[in-house]
Design a protein around this motif. Sequence first.
Motif, PDB file in Angstrom:
ATOM      1  N   ASN A  90     -34.845  33.045  65.014  1.00  0.00           N
ATOM      2  CA  ASN A  90     -35.120  34.468  64.824  1.00  0.00           C
ATOM      3  C   ASN A  90     -35.690  34.827  63.452  1.00  0.00           C
ATOM      4  OD1 ASN A  90     -33.953  36.023  67.324  1.00  0.00           O
ATOM      5  ND2 ASN A  90     -32.483  34.410  66.869  1.00  0.00           N
ATOM      6  N   TYR A  91     -35.385  34.001  62.444  1.00  0.00           N
ATOM      7  CA  TYR A  91     -35.823  34.347  61.088  1.00  0.00           C
ATOM      8  C   TYR A  91     -36.548  33.209  60.374  1.00  0.00           C
ATOM      9  CZ  TYR A  91     -32.492  38.106  61.975  1.00  0.00           C
ATOM     10  OH  TYR A  91     -31.817  39.156  62.537  1.00  0.00           O
ATOM     11  N   GLY A  92     -36.624  32.050  61.015  1.00  0.00           N
ATOM     12  CA  GLY A  92     -37.335  30.926  60.409  1.00  0.00           C
ATOM     13  C   GLY A  92     -36.658  30.345  59.196  1.00  0.00           C
ATOM     14  N   VAL A  93     -35.325  30.477  59.115  1.00  0.00           N
ATOM     15  CA  VAL A  93     -34.583  29.948  57.967  1.00  0.00           C
ATOM     16  C   VAL A  93     -33.452  29.043  58.453  1.00  0.00           C
ATOM     17  CG1 VAL A  93     -35.118  31.935  56.518  1.00  0.00           C
ATOM     18  CG2 VAL A  93     -33.016  31.939  57.894  1.00  0.00           C
ATOM     19  N   SER A  94     -33.055  28.114  57.608  1.00  0.00           N
ATOM     20  CA  SER A  94     -31.957  27.202  57.923  1.00  0.00           C
ATOM     21  C   SER A  94     -30.744  27.432  57.031  1.00  0.00           C
ATOM     22  CB  SER A  94     -32.428  25.743  57.782  1.00  0.00           C
ATOM     23  OG  SER A  94     -33.476  25.467  58.694  1.00  0.00           O
ATOM     24  N   ASN A  95     -30.874  28.387  56.124  1.00  0.00           N
ATOM     25  CA  ASN A  95     -29.769  28.715  55.223  1.00  0.00           C
ATOM     26  C   ASN A  95     -29.412  30.195  55.364  1.00  0.00           C
ATOM     27  OD1 ASN A  95     -31.192  26.278  53.947  1.00  0.00           O
ATOM     28  ND2 ASN A  95     -29.272  26.388  52.814  1.00  0.00           N
ATOM     29  N   TYR A  96     -28.126  30.472  55.201  1.00  0.00           N
ATOM     30  CA  TYR A  96     -27.638  31.841  55.318  1.00  0.00           C
ATOM     31  C   TYR A  96     -28.133  32.662  54.135  1.00  0.00           C
ATOM     32  CZ  TYR A  96     -24.235  35.401  56.830  1.00  0.00           C
ATOM     33  OH  TYR A  96     -23.625  36.544  57.302  1.00  0.00           O
ATOM     34  N   GLN A  97     -28.429  33.921  54.381  1.00  0.00           N
ATOM     35  CA  GLN A  97     -29.002  34.761  53.327  1.00  0.00           C
ATOM     36  C   GLN A  97     -27.945  35.477  52.491  1.00  0.00           C
ATOM     37  OE1 GLN A  97     -32.555  34.546  52.938  1.00  0.00           O
ATOM     38  NE2 GLN A  97     -31.876  32.896  54.270  1.00  0.00           N
ATOM     39  N   GLU A  98     -26.684  35.417  52.909  1.00  0.00           N
ATOM     40  CA  GLU A  98     -25.609  36.051  52.150  1.00  0.00           C
ATOM     41  C   GLU A  98     -24.663  35.001  51.586  1.00  0.00           C
ATOM     42  OE1 GLU A  98     -23.600  39.524  53.258  1.00  0.00           O
ATOM     43  OE2 GLU A  98     -25.038  40.125  54.790  1.00  0.00           O
ATOM     44  N   THR A  99     -23.910  35.402  50.568  1.00  0.00           N
ATOM     45  CA  THR A  99     -22.814  34.566  50.095  1.00  0.00           C
ATOM     46  C   THR A  99     -21.518  35.163  50.627  1.00  0.00           C
ATOM     47  OG1 THR A  99     -22.636  35.889  48.071  1.00  0.00           O
ATOM     48  CG2 THR A  99     -24.004  33.900  47.971  1.00  0.00           C
ATOM     49  N   LEU A 100     -20.516  34.336  50.784  1.00  0.00           N
ATOM     50  CA  LEU A 100     -19.198  34.823  51.166  1.00  0.00           C
ATOM     51  C   LEU A 100     -18.468  35.155  49.867  1.00  0.00           C
ATOM     52  CD1 LEU A 100     -20.233  33.051  53.603  1.00  0.00           C
ATOM     53  CD2 LEU A 100     -17.838  32.781  54.206  1.00  0.00           C
ATOM     54  N   ASN A 101     -18.264  36.413  49.612  1.00  0.00           N
ATOM     55  CA  ASN A 101     -17.767  36.852  48.309  1.00  0.00           C
ATOM     56  C   ASN A 101     -16.246  36.859  48.204  1.00  0.00           C
ATOM     57  OD1 ASN A 101     -20.441  37.316  47.456  1.00  0.00           O
ATOM     58  ND2 ASN A 101     -20.439  39.336  48.409  1.00  0.00           N
ATOM     59  N   PHE A 102     -15.570  36.681  49.307  1.00  0.00           N
ATOM     60  CA  PHE A 102     -14.113  36.774  49.362  1.00  0.00           C
ATOM     61  C   PHE A 102     -13.481  35.376  49.385  1.00  0.00           C
ATOM     62  CE2 PHE A 102     -16.427  37.463  53.288  1.00  0.00           C
ATOM     63  CZ  PHE A 102     -15.995  36.417  54.097  1.00  0.00           C
ATOM     64  N   PRO A 103     -12.180  35.271  49.096  1.00  0.00           N
ATOM     65  CA  PRO A 103     -11.498  33.965  49.166  1.00  0.00           C
ATOM     66  C   PRO A 103     -11.590  33.390  50.579  1.00  0.00           C
ATOM     67  CG  PRO A 103     -10.144  35.559  48.002  1.00  0.00           C
ATOM     68  CD  PRO A 103     -11.283  36.334  48.605  1.00  0.00           C
ATOM     69  N   VAL A 104     -11.760  32.074  50.663  1.00  0.00           N
ATOM     70  CA  VAL A 104     -11.923  31.414  51.967  1.00  0.00           C
ATOM     71  C   VAL A 104     -11.091  30.138  52.023  1.00  0.00           C
ATOM     72  CG1 VAL A 104     -13.559  30.452  53.631  1.00  0.00           C
ATOM     73  CG2 VAL A 104     -14.289  32.303  52.126  1.00  0.00           C
TER      74      VAL A 104
END
Length: 209
Positions: free
Chosen positions: A93-107
């Motif tokens: 759908n977007y032609g990318v293989s990496n996520y465009q956001e960071t996960l800003n919260f504890p994980v």
Amino acid sequence: MSKFHLNIKELVQGEFNVNKVNLAFVFQVNCPGCFIYGIPMTNELYKSFKDKVGFIGIATAFEDFEYNNEASLKLLLENRTLVGETKKYYNTNYGVSNYQETLNFPVAFDSMVSSEQFINSGKVELICDAIPNFQDFPEKEKEAVVQKVKEFYSQIPLLAETFTINQLKGTPSFIIFDDNYNVLAHYFGHQNHEILKVKLEDLLKVNLV
């Protein structure tokens, strides 16, 4: 009021501090919906409430274990690498293989155990205790229910403890709980950001945080 049972090995990112109001966001790395709306919404809620609400993201696994694992989670957190169906969706759908956001919260990653470990750990009893009026059942009936639950989970080789003990329906799931781990609200699937925002605001007013 039911309890939220948080079973994780360790935090992979950040630090989780239990507050009077807390939000757990449970997701799978191989879950496009978790990335399309779950993570962005959790990021927005974290930005608005991080000073008053405890946040923790829990990557879990109840299927597709080759993608839903701690290694894939670390790749996501380190350089936004996507895997499996999530990667396929964003690539198509977007032609990318990496996520465009960071996960800003504890994980953290969910605690994964074998069915044998799970059955012999007393965790089955926690599941049964959540059944309405279970403690009022006759002893033989309680034993029969416990045995049936054990037989069911004995057929599943690998189990995610937080996901299983809390009997979550799938991902994404959002659990709001207090500092005694009492569940205050529980949502599954695509949620309107405003619903969770208003719920957190209302709980904060009640708890005077």
